[in-house]
Each structure stands twice: as structure tokens, then as C-alpha cells.
Scaffold this motif. Structure first.
Motif, PDB file in Angstrom:
ATOM      1  N   ARG A 179     -18.780   4.899  44.172  1.00 37.00           N
ATOM      2  CA  ARG A 179     -20.231   4.708  44.264  1.00 37.00           C
ATOM      3  C   ARG A 179     -20.595   3.833  45.468  1.00 37.00           C
ATOM      4  O   ARG A 179     -21.525   4.131  46.223  1.00 37.00           O
ATOM      5  N   ALA A 180     -19.861   2.738  45.619  1.00 40.38           N
ATOM      6  CA  ALA A 180     -20.159   1.820  46.712  1.00 40.38           C
ATOM      7  C   ALA A 180     -19.940   2.480  48.068  1.00 40.38           C
ATOM      8  O   ALA A 180     -20.719   2.278  49.008  1.00 40.38           O
ATOM      9  N   ALA A 181     -18.897   3.291  48.179  1.00 38.14           N
ATOM     10  CA  ALA A 181     -18.606   3.962  49.445  1.00 38.14           C
ATOM     11  C   ALA A 181     -19.708   4.955  49.804  1.00 38.14           C
ATOM     12  O   ALA A 181     -20.096   5.078  50.978  1.00 38.14           O
ATOM     13  N   LEU A 182     -20.226   5.666  48.795  1.00 43.34           N
ATOM     14  CA  LEU A 182     -21.293   6.635  49.056  1.00 43.34           C
ATOM     15  C   LEU A 182     -22.553   5.955  49.589  1.00 43.34           C
ATOM     16  O   LEU A 182     -23.325   6.554  50.348  1.00 43.34           O
ATOM     17  N   ALA A 183     -22.775   4.712  49.174  1.00 37.27           N
ATOM     18  CA  ALA A 183     -23.971   3.977  49.600  1.00 37.27           C
ATOM     19  C   ALA A 183     -23.734   3.120  50.840  1.00 37.27           C
ATOM     20  O   ALA A 183     -24.679   2.510  51.355  1.00 37.27           O
ATOM     21  N   GLY A 205     -19.567  15.876  49.621  1.00 42.21           N
ATOM     22  CA  GLY A 205     -20.059  16.928  50.489  1.00 42.21           C
ATOM     23  C   GLY A 205     -20.869  16.346  51.629  1.00 42.21           C
ATOM     24  O   GLY A 205     -21.132  15.135  51.695  1.00 42.21           O
ATOM     25  N   THR A 206     -21.306  17.221  52.519  1.00 40.87           N
ATOM     26  CA  THR A 206     -22.003  16.756  53.716  1.00 40.87           C
ATOM     27  C   THR A 206     -23.381  16.167  53.405  1.00 40.87           C
ATOM     28  O   THR A 206     -23.940  15.443  54.232  1.00 40.87           O
ATOM     29  N   GLY A 207     -23.922  16.428  52.210  1.00 37.97           N
ATOM     30  CA  GLY A 207     -25.228  15.882  51.847  1.00 37.97           C
ATOM     31  C   GLY A 207     -25.159  14.544  51.143  1.00 37.97           C
ATOM     32  O   GLY A 207     -26.110  14.147  50.469  1.00 37.97           O
ATOM     33  N   PHE A 208     -24.077  13.800  51.325  1.00 35.30           N
ATOM     34  CA  PHE A 208     -23.859  12.577  50.542  1.00 35.30           C
ATOM     35  C   PHE A 208     -24.927  11.512  50.750  1.00 35.30           C
ATOM     36  O   PHE A 208     -25.154  10.674  49.876  1.00 35.30           O
ATOM     37  N   ARG A 209     -25.578  11.524  51.897  1.00 38.37           N
ATOM     38  CA  ARG A 209     -26.602  10.514  52.169  1.00 38.37           C
ATOM     39  C   ARG A 209     -27.780  10.613  51.185  1.00 38.37           C
ATOM     40  O   ARG A 209     -28.550   9.660  51.040  1.00 38.37           O
ATOM     41  N   HIS A 210     -27.918  11.737  50.510  1.00 35.68           N
ATOM     42  CA  HIS A 210     -29.032  11.934  49.584  1.00 35.68           C
ATOM     43  C   HIS A 210     -28.688  11.521  48.157  1.00 35.68           C
ATOM     44  O   HIS A 210     -29.534  11.633  47.264  1.00 35.68           O
ATOM     45  N   ALA A 211     -27.477  11.049  47.914  1.00 35.96           N
ATOM     46  CA  ALA A 211     -27.096  10.600  46.571  1.00 35.96           C
ATOM     47  C   ALA A 211     -27.813   9.295  46.240  1.00 35.96           C
ATOM     48  O   ALA A 211     -27.847   8.369  47.055  1.00 35.96           O
ATOM     49  N   THR A 212     -28.399   9.227  45.048  1.00 37.52           N
ATOM     50  CA  THR A 212     -29.094   8.024  44.605  1.00 37.52           C
ATOM     51  C   THR A 212     -28.611   7.640  43.212  1.00 37.52           C
ATOM     52  O   THR A 212     -27.943   8.430  42.528  1.00 37.52           O
ATOM     53  N   ASP A 213     -28.980   6.433  42.784  1.00 39.43           N
ATOM     54  CA  ASP A 213     -28.541   5.963  41.472  1.00 39.43           C
ATOM     55  C   ASP A 213     -29.589   6.209  40.379  1.00 39.43           C
ATOM     56  O   ASP A 213     -29.622   5.523  39.367  1.00 39.43           O
ATOM     57  N   ASP A 214     -30.431   7.209  40.584  1.00 39.99           N
ATOM     58  CA  ASP A 214     -31.409   7.602  39.568  1.00 39.99           C
ATOM     59  C   ASP A 214     -30.722   8.336  38.414  1.00 39.99           C
ATOM     60  O   ASP A 214     -29.571   8.775  38.544  1.00 39.99           O
ATOM     61  N   PRO A 215     -31.421   8.517  37.289  1.00 36.79           N
ATOM     62  CA  PRO A 215     -30.873   9.361  36.221  1.00 36.79           C
ATOM     63  C   PRO A 215     -30.696  10.804  36.690  1.00 36.79           C
ATOM     64  O   PRO A 215     -31.405  11.275  37.597  1.00 36.79           O
ATOM     65  N   LEU A 219     -25.268  13.904  42.846  1.00 39.19           N
ATOM     66  CA  LEU A 219     -25.318  13.322  41.504  1.00 39.19           C
ATOM     67  C   LEU A 219     -24.238  12.263  41.265  1.00 39.19           C
ATOM     68  O   LEU A 219     -24.193  11.662  40.192  1.00 39.19           O
ATOM     69  N   LEU A 220     -23.381  12.017  42.244  1.00 42.34           N
ATOM     70  CA  LEU A 220     -22.239  11.135  42.006  1.00 42.34           C
ATOM     71  C   LEU A 220     -22.630   9.689  41.708  1.00 42.34           C
ATOM     72  O   LEU A 220     -21.883   8.961  41.058  1.00 42.34           O
ATOM     73  N   ARG A 221     -23.785   9.272  42.180  1.00 40.76           N
ATOM     74  CA  ARG A 221     -24.238   7.905  41.905  1.00 40.76           C
ATOM     75  C   ARG A 221     -25.196   7.843  40.719  1.00 40.76           C
ATOM     76  O   ARG A 221     -25.704   6.763  40.392  1.00 40.76           O
ATOM     77  N   ALA A 222     -25.444   8.973  40.075  1.00 35.90           N
ATOM     78  CA  ALA A 222     -26.392   9.013  38.967  1.00 35.90           C
ATOM     79  C   ALA A 222     -25.944   8.094  37.834  1.00 35.90           C
ATOM     80  O   ALA A 222     -24.747   7.859  37.630  1.00 35.90           O
ATOM     81  N   ALA A 223     -26.916   7.625  37.073  1.00 40.18           N
ATOM     82  CA  ALA A 223     -26.639   6.656  36.019  1.00 40.18           C
ATOM     83  C   ALA A 223     -25.618   7.170  35.012  1.00 40.18           C
ATOM     84  O   ALA A 223     -24.770   6.413  34.527  1.00 40.18           O
ATOM     85  N   GLU A 224     -25.657   8.471  34.708  1.00 41.81           N
ATOM     86  CA  GLU A 224     -24.788   9.024  33.664  1.00 41.81           C
ATOM     87  C   GLU A 224     -23.422   9.487  34.177  1.00 41.81           C
ATOM     88  O   GLU A 224     -22.558   9.878  33.386  1.00 41.81           O
TER      89      GLU A 224
END
Length: 340
Positions: free
Chosen positions: A249-253, A318-328, A236-241
Motif C-alpha cells: 500500500r505504501a509503495a503504491l502511494a 498495472g500502469t494505472g497505479f497512480r489512480h489507486a486510492t484508499d476509499d471503500p 483497488l489495491l489500496r481500498a479499505a477492504e
């Protein structure tokens, strides 16, 4: 659904994320999506903590709060000075000063308890250790259910003996600080479903599972192992809210970021984040010492985040960081709950 936990439309909830990401808007969005979120009391001044509770309470959504339980890791004074000297060049890069002496505090623990007396919250969780029995009784008197972050069967049993209502079972794959009671010892690397099953077999308390969850399959596996709810943070770290910094955010992506590491270089307690220059240079030499090292490195980290420098800021993940998106937030939680 156990009556200790709220009856939610979704079995996936937003974990507390101190230091910025877990804004009131973030928590409200999780509640309106059919899940719930946790306000992070850690690092918050008590007045700001109270204001955030008031804001989310007014929204009329289910939510909880998380506190860092007092469990200071004293730092050796000489080791602190040596580490501060090593970091002087990093501070000079941004023109910031560093605390010359260790700062040991309890994160305004007593003041935050008073906030929760004045603003009762349905669910209060704790990280870093078990609070004193008298403080648990004080919070229980407000009507709150009490949840304890645990990383092992031993910690889960201690929580049950102390009268906690819920266990937040955190696997080593989790981003940010480990909730371990013993930060001087390595946290065993056990997959989340296996850890949930092991603790459920030993302790008859409802479980919120957390750590490394990035997909609907991960959620289904944790629920299948016996968890009542699954808490997610990194995804959820890149989520809009979320209040996550632009640098984080940039590092996660960033496709060049491929690895997370557990380090105490930033705060003196073990925490998982994306590997960067700071973790490479200082993980092996940083002493144990929380919150002294957190306070020591904070000027550098704040300046680096403001300057867009991802190499000198904590990139908790966390290890699942590749699944973070910028969705709500609601979109992400619904996607994760799809296989439940």
C-alpha cells in the motif's frame, strides 16, 4: 447484458488478486456496490478456498472464482541453482532459508476442482492457459459459466474452440501475472480498447476487459470497444477492504515510485509490478520457471513485506497505479462507472 454474465447495476467489477488482496470482504463489497468480484483460488490451500467460497456465498452477492490452470514452466535445474545462489544474500538479510531444489506443482488443481463440485459458483475463470476438456466439462456440470483469460486473438480463438463462454481480455498494461498461454514470448503492448475491438471482431463471445484501467474514461473506452464488463485490480489495491500488505500500500502511494516493469525475477513468469531494487538486480538474470521461482523467492518476499522493505517484495501493479486510492471498494467502482 448477455445471460452468461450476471445482470449487474455497474459495468465495473473487481478482478481476482491472488496472494492476499482479494479477501472475502473485498469480494462481498464489490457485489454489494452493484458490481461483483472474483475470489482468487491461486496459491490458496483447498480448505481455505472452500471456506472463502462459503463465506461469500452466504453473503448472497454475485461473484466468481479464478483458478490458475495447469501450465507449468519447467525450470532448468542448473539455472535454478545458480539463481538460488545469487539470492542467498537476500535470504540471509532476513534470516530465511530457500528451497534447495525446484518445486513443481499444479497449485492443487484437482483438489480445487473438487471444492467447486461441492460449492458450485456461477462463474469460474482461468488464467495461464486452457484447462483440459474433461475438467471444463466437470465444472460446466456444476452449472458454472466458464471464462478464459486471453491476451491475443490466437488465444481467444483457442478458448472459443474449447467451448468457453466468456473471454477475459487482458492487455499488457495489467498488473500482476500476464495470463498469456506462452510466457516465454513477449506479450504485445496493445492498448486495451484496441485489443478488445480486435478480439471482438474475431471471436463472437462476450468480453470482460482488463489491464491498466484507472479512470472512468478508461472504462468508457473499453466498453465502447465492445466489452460487456470491465475488471479492475490495481486501482483497488489500496481500498479499505483489500488485504493488500501495508508495504505494498505504501509503495503504491509513494511519489518516488514512477515506473512499472514486466519481470520474471519473482516467480519465473512475466508479471508487471512497480520497479524496485529486486527487479533492477535480478530481472535480467532470472531464469524462466513457474512455479519453481515463485516458491524459491517466497520466503524473501514474505519476510520483506513483514519488515516493511519494499525493495525485495513483488509490488504487483498495472500502469494505472497512480489512480489507486484508499476509499471503500464501492466508492471506487462507482467512480469508475460514472462515465459508462
Amino acid at each position: 447484458m448477455t445471460t452468461v454474465l450476471p445482470d449487474l447495476a455497474l459495468p465495473v467489477i473487481a478482478a481476482p488478486m491472488a496472494g492476499g488482496p482479494g479477501t472475502p470482504a473485498f469480494v462481498v463489497a464489490a457485489g454489494r456496490a452493484g458490481g461483483m468480484g472474483f475470489l482468487a483460488g491461486g496459491y490458496q490451500p483447498p480448505t481455505a478456498f472452500a471456506e472463502e467460497i462459503a463465506t461469500v456465498t452466504a453473503a448472497g452477492v454475485p461473484f466468481g472464482v479464478n483458478l490458475f490452470a495447469p501450465n507449468t514452466v519447467p525450470v532448468d535445474a542448473a539455472a535454478y541453482r545458480d539463481y538460488a545462489a545469487l539470492l542467498a544474500t537476500e535470504a540471509a538479510r532476513f534470516g530465511v532459508g530457500l528451497p534447495p531444489d525446484p518445486v513443481e506443482d499444479d497449485d492443487a488443481w484437482r483438489d480445487k476442482l473438487e471444492v467447486l463440485r461441492q460449492w458450485p459458483v456461477p462463474l469460474v475463470s482461468f488464467t495461464f492457459g486452457l484447462p483440459p476438456a474433461a475438467d471444463l466439462a466437470l465444472l460446466r456440470a456444476t452449472g458454472a459459466a466458464l471464462a478464459q483469460t486471453v491476451t491475443s486473438v490466437t488465444e481467444a480463438r483457442a478458448a472459443a474452440e474449447a467451448g468457453l463462454d466468456v473471454l477475459v481480455v487482458q492487455a499488457a498494461a495489467a498488473g500482476g501475472h500476464s495470463g498469456t498461454f506462452t510466457p516465454d514470448l513477449p506479450v504485445p503492448v496493445v492498448p486495451l480498447p484496441a485489443l478488445v475491438a480486435e478480439i471482438r471482431a474475431a471471436v463472437p463471445l462476450p468480453v470482460i476487459a482488463a489491464g491498466g484501467v484507472g479512470t472512468a474514461a478508461d472504462v468508457a473506452a473499453a466498453l465502447g470497444a465492445g466489452a460487456t464488463l470491465v475488471a479492475v485490480g490495481t486501482v483497488l489495491l489500496r481500498a479499505a477492504e483489500a488485504g493488500t500488505s501495508a508495504t505494498h500500500r505504501a509503495a503504491l502511494a509513494d511519489p518516488a515510485r514512477t515506473t512499472t516493469v514486466v519481470t520474471r525475477a519473482f516467480t519465473g513468469r512475466p508479471a508487471r509490478g512497480l520497479r524496485n531494487d529486486f527487479t533492477d538486480r535480478y530481472s535480467a538474470v532470472a531464469p524462466a520457471g513457474y512455479p519453481a521461482l515463485h516458491t524459491l523467492t517466497r520466503p524473501i518476499r514474505r519476510a520483506a513485506a513483514a519488515a516493511g522493505d519494499p525493495e525485495r517484495v513483488h509490488l504487483w501493479s498495472g500502469t494505472g497505479f497512480r489512480h489507486a486510492t484508499d476509499d471503500p471498494v464501492g466508492t471506487i467502482l462507482a467512480r469508475l462507472a460514472a462515465g459508462a
